[in-house]
Design a protein around this motif. Structure first.
Motif, PDB file in Angstrom:
ATOM      1  N   ASN A   1      48.026  85.990 100.537  1.00 19.53           N
ATOM      2  CA  ASN A   1      48.795  86.862  99.642  1.00 19.53           C
ATOM      3  C   ASN A   1      50.116  87.306 100.258  1.00 19.53           C
ATOM      4  N   LEU A   2      51.183  87.237  99.476  1.00 18.59           N
ATOM      5  CA  LEU A   2      52.498  87.705  99.899  1.00 18.59           C
ATOM      6  C   LEU A   2      53.059  88.752  98.943  1.00 18.59           C
ATOM      7  N   ASP A   3      52.242  89.194  98.011  1.00 18.53           N
ATOM      8  CA  ASP A   3      52.662  90.183  97.023  1.00 18.53           C
ATOM      9  C   ASP A   3      52.344  91.582  97.542  1.00 18.53           C
ATOM     10  N   PRO A   4      53.379  92.405  97.834  1.00 13.71           N
ATOM     11  CA  PRO A   4      53.133  93.756  98.367  1.00 13.71           C
ATOM     12  C   PRO A   4      52.214  94.590  97.481  1.00 13.71           C
ATOM     13  N   ALA A   5      52.292  94.388  96.166  1.00 13.21           N
ATOM     14  CA  ALA A   5      51.479  95.174  95.237  1.00 13.21           C
ATOM     15  C   ALA A   5      49.996  94.855  95.361  1.00 13.21           C
ATOM     16  N   LYS A   6      49.681  93.680  95.919  1.00 13.66           N
ATOM     17  CA  LYS A   6      48.281  93.275  96.024  1.00 13.66           C
ATOM     18  C   LYS A   6      47.714  93.468  97.428  1.00 13.66           C
ATOM     19  N   MET A   7      48.530  94.003  98.315  1.00 13.16           N
ATOM     20  CA  MET A   7      48.076  94.232  99.685  1.00 13.16           C
ATOM     21  C   MET A   7      47.226  95.506  99.759  1.00 13.16           C
ATOM     22  N   PRO A   8      46.156  95.485 100.543  1.00 16.36           N
ATOM     23  CA  PRO A   8      45.357  96.710 100.707  1.00 16.36           C
ATOM     24  C   PRO A   8      46.150  97.768 101.462  1.00 16.36           C
ATOM     25  N   GLU A   9      45.754  99.001 101.290  1.00 17.78           N
ATOM     26  CA  GLU A   9      46.472 100.108 101.920  1.00 17.78           C
ATOM     27  C   GLU A   9      46.468  99.976 103.438  1.00 17.78           C
ATOM     28  N   SER A  10      45.383  99.426 104.008  1.00 17.43           N
ATOM     29  CA  SER A  10      45.293  99.290 105.461  1.00 17.43           C
ATOM     30  C   SER A  10      46.424  98.428 105.999  1.00 17.43           C
ATOM     31  N   PHE A  11      46.743  97.341 105.276  1.00 19.64           N
ATOM     32  CA  PHE A  11      47.847  96.484 105.711  1.00 19.64           C
ATOM     33  C   PHE A  11      49.186  97.167 105.486  1.00 19.64           C
ATOM     34  N   THR A  12      49.383  97.744 104.331  1.00 15.96           N
ATOM     35  CA  THR A  12      50.666  98.373 103.998  1.00 15.96           C
ATOM     36  C   THR A  12      51.012  99.455 105.004  1.00 15.96           C
ATOM     37  N   ARG A  13      50.033 100.265 105.349  1.00 16.83           N
ATOM     38  CA  ARG A  13      50.259 101.345 106.312  1.00 16.83           C
ATOM     39  C   ARG A  13      50.577 100.784 107.696  1.00 16.83           C
ATOM     40  N   ALA A  14      49.816  99.769 108.117  1.00 18.35           N
ATOM     41  CA  ALA A  14      50.035  99.186 109.441  1.00 18.35           C
ATOM     42  C   ALA A  14      51.387  98.481 109.514  1.00 18.35           C
ATOM     43  N   ALA A  15      51.750  97.747 108.463  1.00 15.03           N
ATOM     44  CA  ALA A  15      53.011  97.024 108.452  1.00 15.03           C
ATOM     45  C   ALA A  15      54.194  97.981 108.514  1.00 15.03           C
ATOM     46  N   ALA A  16      54.096  99.100 107.793  1.00 13.79           N
ATOM     47  CA  ALA A  16      55.170 100.093 107.819  1.00 13.79           C
ATOM     48  C   ALA A  16      55.319 100.697 109.207  1.00 13.79           C
ATOM     49  N   ASP A  17      54.187 100.910 109.875  1.00 17.07           N
ATOM     50  CA  ASP A  17      54.212 101.471 111.237  1.00 17.07           C
ATOM     51  C   ASP A  17      54.843 100.476 112.210  1.00 17.07           C
TER      52      ASP A  17
ATOM     53  N   ALA B   1      48.194  90.828 119.668  1.00 13.25           N
ATOM     54  CA  ALA B   1      48.198  89.705 118.723  1.00 13.25           C
ATOM     55  C   ALA B   1      48.099  90.229 117.287  1.00 13.25           C
ATOM     56  N   ARG B   2      47.311  91.288 117.074  1.00 17.31           N
ATOM     57  CA  ARG B   2      47.232  91.885 115.734  1.00 17.31           C
ATOM     58  C   ARG B   2      48.595  92.430 115.297  1.00 17.31           C
ATOM     59  N   LEU B   3      49.277  93.088 116.230  1.00 15.11           N
ATOM     60  CA  LEU B   3      50.615  93.605 115.913  1.00 15.11           C
ATOM     61  C   LEU B   3      51.535  92.475 115.451  1.00 15.11           C
ATOM     62  N   LEU B   4      51.527  91.384 116.202  1.00 14.04           N
ATOM     63  CA  LEU B   4      52.400  90.264 115.871  1.00 14.04           C
ATOM     64  C   LEU B   4      52.007  89.622 114.541  1.00 14.04           C
ATOM     65  N   ARG B   5      50.710  89.565 114.265  1.00 15.78           N
ATOM     66  CA  ARG B   5      50.293  88.979 112.991  1.00 15.78           C
ATOM     67  C   ARG B   5      50.728  89.857 111.815  1.00 15.78           C
ATOM     68  N   ILE B   6      50.524  91.144 111.951  1.00 13.39           N
ATOM     69  CA  ILE B   6      50.937  92.062 110.885  1.00 13.39           C
ATOM     70  C   ILE B   6      52.435  91.929 110.633  1.00 13.39           C
ATOM     71  N   ASP B   7      53.194  91.902 111.718  1.00  9.16           N
ATOM     72  CA  ASP B   7      54.648  91.828 111.571  1.00  9.16           C
ATOM     73  C   ASP B   7      55.085  90.465 111.044  1.00  9.16           C
ATOM     74  N   ALA B   8      54.383  89.406 111.440  1.00  6.86           N
ATOM     75  CA  ALA B   8      54.705  88.069 110.935  1.00  6.86           C
ATOM     76  C   ALA B   8      54.521  88.021 109.420  1.00  6.86           C
ATOM     77  N   ARG B   9      53.425  88.600 108.934  1.00  7.80           N
ATOM     78  CA  ARG B   9      53.203  88.600 107.478  1.00  7.80           C
ATOM     79  C   ARG B   9      54.262  89.452 106.768  1.00  7.80           C
ATOM     80  N   ARG B  10      54.596  90.589 107.363  1.00 11.74           N
ATOM     81  CA  ARG B  10      55.648  91.432 106.785  1.00 11.74           C
ATOM     82  C   ARG B  10      56.959  90.661 106.689  1.00 11.74           C
ATOM     83  N   LEU B  11      57.311  89.960 107.747  1.00 16.99           N
ATOM     84  CA  LEU B  11      58.560  89.199 107.765  1.00 16.99           C
ATOM     85  C   LEU B  11      58.545  88.078 106.727  1.00 16.99           C
ATOM     86  N   LEU B  12      57.418  87.426 106.573  1.00 18.15           N
ATOM     87  CA  LEU B  12      57.311  86.362 105.579  1.00 18.15           C
ATOM     88  C   LEU B  12      57.462  86.944 104.174  1.00 18.15           C
TER      89      LEU B  12
END
Length: 352
Positions: free
Chosen positions: A70-86, A130-141
């Motif tokens: 998934n690459l749609d921000p509206a469909k992302m769970p809150e756990s990802f959205t919060r972590a990506a923003a951080d 590695a989790r940090l980099l994955r979260i940020d990689a998805r955010r960047l994509l």
């Protein structure tokens, strides 16, 4: 306040006078000595990055299976959205983390003399990184920045191999787990259709070393971990109570055979003096050698499984009944990981 500045000023003046009075080697004439980049220890850079980062995304309980591609921000769970923003606010920490992955030397200076009590605080941190980099990689994509996301995937692959230098099985297994995280997120990047062959170059370069034989050092651990154990026991446990003292030291780490066989093995070890204990360790080391000899066999997983089964029955001494590693599972993981790396590499090569 003025007195404080006066004292500070006097101190600086004194320092300047001493610098003038004392002869100074030309190598240090410009200031403190520096360490060439290729000689720096990545472990120190990692600790710096972790200190600059925040712990929450490193421990983020994100269900990546549910998120899928998934690459749609509206469909992302809150756990990802919060972590990506951080993570997005920690760009400096991410940059330091990326830098650490590029250094050739990574030595966490483990206290191997502690044997079973060896502390590995960096293991969880590396996986968290590695989790940090994955979260940020998805955010960047999601922000249509595939080239930067690719850099994060490449960094995770480099990071995964740095743990092999620990020389202990758990570190090598965590390294393989990090490579899996990299490939899972890298697959999403490929399938997005946003990654070009040119932008994938850093990933292909990082992947080269991961495709080498024993890339994560698992077999090297088979050959070296037993020796670490032997030295620890020989140096630390002596006299008539050597076996009993060893059991006290390793009681927290006993996780293998349960039931009557384990009970009997512990009782036998508890009665060993140092001579008997070292003889039992010699049998344990034979188990390690037999695992190594079977490693490249066509039916390696079955043969290693049989060796593990025999060890649980006392074929390699009583200590092996208590604490012989599960190398059959490790060998299976190596096979699975190697195939996944090959498949991932093939997908990269098909990019245009």
């Amino acid at each position: 306040m003025n007195r404080r500045f006066n004292v500070l000023g006097q101190t600086l003046a004194l320092s300047a006078a001493m610098m003038t009075a004392l002869p100074m080697p030309s190598a240090f004439a410009w200031g403190p000595p520096g360490i060439p980049r290729d000689q720096r220890n990545a472990a120190l850079i990692y600790w710096k990055a972790w200190a600059m980062a925040t712990d929450d995304p490193m421990r983020a309980d994100i269900d990546w299976t549910a998120i899928g591609s998934n690459l749609d921000p509206a469909k992302m769970p809150e756990s990802f959205t919060r972590a990506a923003a951080d993570v997005a606010t920690r760009e400096a920490a991410i940059d330091v983390l990326l830098e650490a992955t590029t250094l050739p030397r990574c030595d966490f200076e483990l206290a191997y003399e502690q044997g079973f009590a060896l502390v590995l605080p960096h293991i969880g941190k590396m996986r968290g990184g590695a989790r940090l980099l994955r979260i940020d990689a998805r955010r960047l994509l999601m922000e249509n920045k595939p080239q930067r996301a690719a850099g994060h995937i490449a960094a995770m692959l480099r990071m995964s191999r740095q743990l092999r230098d620990d020389g202990v099985l758990i570190s090598s297994l965590v390294g393989m787990a990090i490579s899996t995280i990299a490939m899972d997120e890298g697959t999403v990047l490929i399938e997005s259709g946003k990654l070009s062959a040119a932008d994938a170059a850093p990933i292909r370069e990082a992947l080269k070393s991961a495709l080498e034989t024993d890339a994560f050092g698992v077999r090297a651990c088979v050959r070296g971990e037993g020796e670490i154990l032997r030295r620890w026991i020989a140096d630390k446990f002596t006299g008539k109570t050597a076996g009993a003292d060893l059991l006290k030291a390793m009681d927290f780490g006993v996780t293998s055979t349960s039931g009557d066989e384990l009970k009997a093995a512990k009782e036998a070890v508890s009665k060993m003096d140092d001579a008997a204990l070292n003889a039992d360790v010699a049998l344990l080391l034979k188990g390690y050698r037999d695992i190594d000899a079977a490693w490249d066999a066509a039916d390696a997983e079955n043969r290693i499984g049989e060796i593990s089964e025999r060890s649980s029955k006392g074929a390699y001494g009583q200590l092996a009944v208590i604490a012989f590693p599960s190398f059959s599972r490790a060998r299976a993981n190596v096979t699975t990981n190697a195939q996944k790396l090959k498949d991932f590499s093939a997908r990269l090569e098909r990019l245009k």
